[in-house]
Structure formats: structure tokens, C-alpha cells
Design an enzyme around this catalytic site. Structure first.
Site, PDB file in Angstrom:
ATOM      1  N   HIS A   1       0.828  -1.213   0.000  1.00 57.30           N
ATOM      2  CA  HIS A   1       0.000   0.000   0.000  1.00 57.30           C
ATOM      3  C   HIS A   1       0.861   1.262   0.000  1.00 57.30           C
ATOM      4  CE1 HIS A   1      -3.279   2.682   0.700  1.00 57.30           C
ATOM      5  NE2 HIS A   1      -4.087   1.821   1.284  1.00 57.30           N
TER       6      HIS A   1
ATOM      7  N   ASP B   1     -12.145  -4.874 -18.033  1.00 55.08           N
ATOM      8  CA  ASP B   1     -12.415  -5.895 -19.052  1.00 55.08           C
ATOM      9  C   ASP B   1     -11.159  -6.090 -19.901  1.00 55.08           C
ATOM     10  OD1 ASP B   1     -13.277  -7.476 -21.134  1.00 55.08           O
ATOM     11  OD2 ASP B   1     -14.845  -6.105 -21.810  1.00 55.08           O
TER      12      ASP B   1
END
Length: 465
Positions: free
Chosen positions: A169, A408
Site C-alpha cells: 500500500h 475488461d
């Protein structure tokens, strides 16, 4: 081929940006980055894929890796290493030509529909699909060198694919990572054409973040404590509870709208209603928080009520881009979050107006953070640590604004996205609903007894809206 748990490892390799596409670069860590040592983020993307493994290996995998390499030249910190010197040195991100992300390909015989289901499943079910970061090493000068990112693609033959990611992170927040993921998927869909990124490149410039109050030194003291008392392989270590399950709950758009009307309708007058900051995020967080506290009470048969007057805390991340005393553009790459922490007594939370009170404090905190900038930043982390010590703090991870389902690769949008690090910290994960605009998906990992109680309370509460 190595057999690991429920998966068979088919290939393990390194993916780097194209040779000589990125110069040797060192990036300092800002006061927004430093608090995240040594936190890792784990996210799984599941896709339907009705082809055998051989078809994936021969026709899909080459472009997946090629597009990853091309995208990494614009998001090179993910392929770099975090350099962690001993005090009084400052940690930094360092990239040299040939640095890489690890990329594992595996196959699983598990039932894909069960793996991606919303109903409660043992949290250990998803662990084989989460990639492991390579171990850190210590350089000759004593600096600890920590790899930043790992990917794993798991094929469920004739059923689906899981693309798993693990990253530090400290390199970047969820907004930065999802910017990278959407860029990778766009390049993959385009067959490797980088022109699709021309209008959405990340800004990798740490000079954007200013430090007018000397916050960095406060953050560095925490880093020095961590690096001094941890060994070279001490990323986060967690024990997985034996009886924990994870599940996903969908709060549809209609439910969210009813919650908003419920909250505004309970206000004392129109002026109070107009002053409230009421959003889908606010009412969803409040609703789930109240259900969680009630479910914990029921699961533990807490009849004594000895903690009714104690404060319970909710922590949620607040994106500071374009909300500070200096401009930080939306495409800034790195961390730019501040912690939002609110408190309500338990008796108020589980009382008749619990959702209203929770919504008000969350909404008011958001309005306060929108105008307060870095004021009090030197105390953000110490205050949060004190709240965490109470063991009455619930955190929110993720955001519906990340648009995790807009990823996608060319074989359709994900059918499920999971944040698996909530298995350890008990956080609430939030994402937009994949099937319904305006809805929210809520992920939870709880012990089985509490999950059973939560399901009952959650469903009953929805019926009352």
C-alpha cells in the site's frame, strides 16, 4: 508443475517494462505514503472463461503478459522495489532497468461458481488464489530491498479465470492501483496499442505533495520504529481464524434510496436535513456498521450491556486529491488519503435511531475533511492508533468510486471482485454493484456465528426500509 494446496502451478515468471523504456529512478515517499508500512492490499478479479487451460496458455496468456509489460512502463513503481534503510535513513522507491513484478500461472479444480459466490464460504477457500510477494533481501549496504507487486492468474478449466494481485500500500492507494488496472485492461483489449492511454496517464511526481507543517518527520519516526524492530521478511503476518467465513451482500439502488429517505425523514426539521451530507456511501456505511455491532452483540449473547456507554469507532479513507491547500490532480500516482474516524456510543448505535446517528457523524466528518486540508495532520495516526487499541474500531476498505468492475481484458467484465485482506482485519469492503448502477456490494469476513446473526439482522433490516 508444482502442486500448492488446491492449485497446480503451471508457470512462474517475471514481467518487466520493455527494456530501456524507464530510466533508473528513485522516488521519495511522502507523508501520505509513510503511514502504510507494512500494509499489503490483496484483490481478486474473477472472470467467466469457458475455454480449457491449453487454450488460455496459447491464445490469451501471451497478450496478457505483453500488455502488462507495456502498461508497467507508465506505472513503473509497481515493478520497482521499496528501499528500507535503517534510521536515520528515509525509505524510497527505486527502479532500475529489468526490475519486475512476479507473475504466476496456476490451474484449479475448485468449483468456480462456489469460489465466486456471494453466500458464506470458509475464508481459506480464496487463499490459494492470492499471490505471495517474493521475500525481501538485504543489500550489501544494509538496506532492506522489498519487492512491491505480485500477480497470479488462476485458470478454472472451461469455467473461469481469477487474476489476483498483492501489492504494498505504501506505493499507492486504491485509486492509483485501479487506474493501473483499467490501463492494463485497456492495453490488453487494444492488442497492445498504447495510444489508448494517451488521455489517462498517471502523474508520477512526488513534488506535488507539500509538507508545510513538517508532518514527514512524525511519520518517519513510526517508520524507523518499524524497520528497527522487524526482520527482513516481516511484511504483515496474520493468523487465519479457523471458524471464519466471508460473504458478499448487495445493497441495491432502491435500498440505498430508501435509506437516504429514512435518514432525512428522521431529521428534526428541514434545516437539519439540508445541512446533512447524505450519500450512498454514507448510508451504506452507517447501515452495515449498525448491523455489525448488533450481530456481534447477538453472537456473543452480551446480556450485561456493560459497554453500552463506550464509544465504537468507524474508520474510512478520505481521498484528499484536489481537497488540500495545494493542488493534487486526480491522476496523481501514490497515496493521498487521510483517515476519517467517527464515534458513537454502542447504546446509540443499536438504538432506534442508530442508522440516523451513524449517518450524521459520517456525513459531518466528510464535510469537515473537505474543508480542513492538512490541519491537525501530525495527530491523525496517533489518534487512530489509540482508537484501534480499544478493539472497538471497524474499518472500511475499498470504494464504489474505484469502479473495480470496469476492468475488461477482452473477455468481459469481472463477475466478482474480492478484497481478501479483510480476512485479517475485520474491515468492511465496499465496491460498486456489478449488476445494478447505484447499488453497492459489501464484503465481510466474520466468525460463523456472527455471520449467521449478521445475515438475519441485515435481511430483516432491509425488509423494514
Amino acid at each position: 508443475m508444482a502442486q500448492t494446496g488446491t492449485i497446480k502451478v503451471l508457470d512462474s515468471s517475471h514481467v518487466s517494462p520493455p527494456p530501456s523504456s524507464v530510466p533508473t529512478t528513485s522516488l521519495p515517499l511522502t507523508h501520505f505514503d509513510l503511514p502504510w508500512f507494512p500494509c499489503n492490499i490483496e484483490r481478486l478479479f474473477f472472470y467467466k472463461f469457458s475455454h480449457p487451460t491449453l487454450h488460455f496458455m496459447e491464445t490469451t496468456l501471451p497478450m496478457l503478459k505483453c500488455s502488462l509489460s507495456l502498461t508497467l512502463q507508465h506505472f513503473f513503481p509497481y515493478a520497482a522495489n521499496i528501499m528500507c534503510p535503517q534510521p536515520p535513513g528515509k525509505p524510497y522507491i527505486h527502479y532500475i532497468d529489468g526490475d519486475f513484478v512476479t507473475f504466476t500461472v496456476a490451474e484449479s479444480a475448485a468449483d468456480f461458481n462456489h469460489v465466486k459466490a456471494n453466500y458464506p464460504r470458509d475464508i481459506k477457500l480464496l487463499r490459494p488464489f492470492v499471490p505471495q510477494l517474493p521475500p525481501a533481501r538485504v543489500a550489501e549496504d544494509g538496506i532492506r530491498v522489498c519487492p512491491i507487486t505480485a500477480f497470479q492468474v488462476t485458470v478454472f478449466p472451461n469455467s473461469g479465470i481469477c487474476i489476483g494481485s498483492t501489492y504494498w500500500h505504501v506505493v499507492g492507494d486504491g485509486k492509483s492501483f485501479m487506474h493501473f488496472m483499467r490501463s492494463w485492461t485497456a492495453v490488453c483489449r487494444s492488442g497492445g496499442d498504447l495510444t489508448c492511454l494517451e488521455n489517462s496517464l498517471p502523474l508520477i511526481n512526488k513534488d506535488v505533495i507539500k509538507d508545510p507543517g513538517g508532518i514527514e518527520l512524525v511519520r518517519l519516526k513510526n517508520y524507523w520504529h518499524w524497520v528497527s524492530f522487524s526482520n527482513e521478511n516481516s511484511g504483515p503476518t496474520h493468523a487465519i481464524a479457523e471458524d471464519k467465513v466471508r460473504a458478499t451482500f448487495v445493497l441495491g439502488r432502491a435500498h440505498a434510496e430508501r435509506l437516504k429517505h429514512l435518514v432525512t425523514g428522521q431529521c428534526r426539521d428541514g434545516v437539519e436535513s439540508e445541512q446533512l451530507h447524505i450519500s450512498t456511501f454514507v448510508v451504506t456505511s452507517a447501515f452495515v456498521w449498525v448491523c455489525l455491532i448488533k450481530s456481534k452483540d447477538s453472537a456473543t449473547n452480551n446480556l450485561s450491556r456493560d459497554d453500552d456507554d463506550k464509544f465504537y469507532f468507524l474508520l474510512f479513507p478520505f481521498d484528499c486529491r484536489n481537497r488540500l491547500e495545494f493542488p493534487v490532480p486526480p491522476t496523481y500516482f501514490g497515496n493521498c488519503l487521510r483517515p476519517g474516524v467517527v464515534d458513537v456510543t454502542k447504546s446509540e448505535l443499536i438504538g432506534e435511531n442508530g442508522i440516523l446517528l451513524a449517518s450524521k457523524v459520517i456525513g459531518n466528518k466528510i464535510k469537515e475533511m473537505e474543508r480542513s486540508g492538512l490541519r491537525g495532520a501530525e495527530h491523525w495516526i496517533s489518534t487512530l492508533v489509540e482508537r484501534m487499541k480499544s478493539r472497538r474500531l471497524t474499518a472500511v476498505a475499498g470504494s464504489p468510486k474505484f469502479h473495480v468492475y470496469d476492468t475488461d481484458f477482452g473477455w468481459g467484465r469481472p463477475c466478482k471482485v474480492e478484497l481478501t485482506h479483510i480476512d485479517y482485519d475485520g474491515a468492511i469492503s465496499l465496491a460498486e454493484c456489478k449488476d445494478e448502477p447505484g447499488g453497492i456490494e459489501v464484503g465481510l469476513a466474520l466468525n460463523k456465528n456472527q455471520m449467521d446473526e449478521f445475515i438475519t439482522i441485515f435481511e430483516q433490516s432491509l425488509k423494514l426500509l
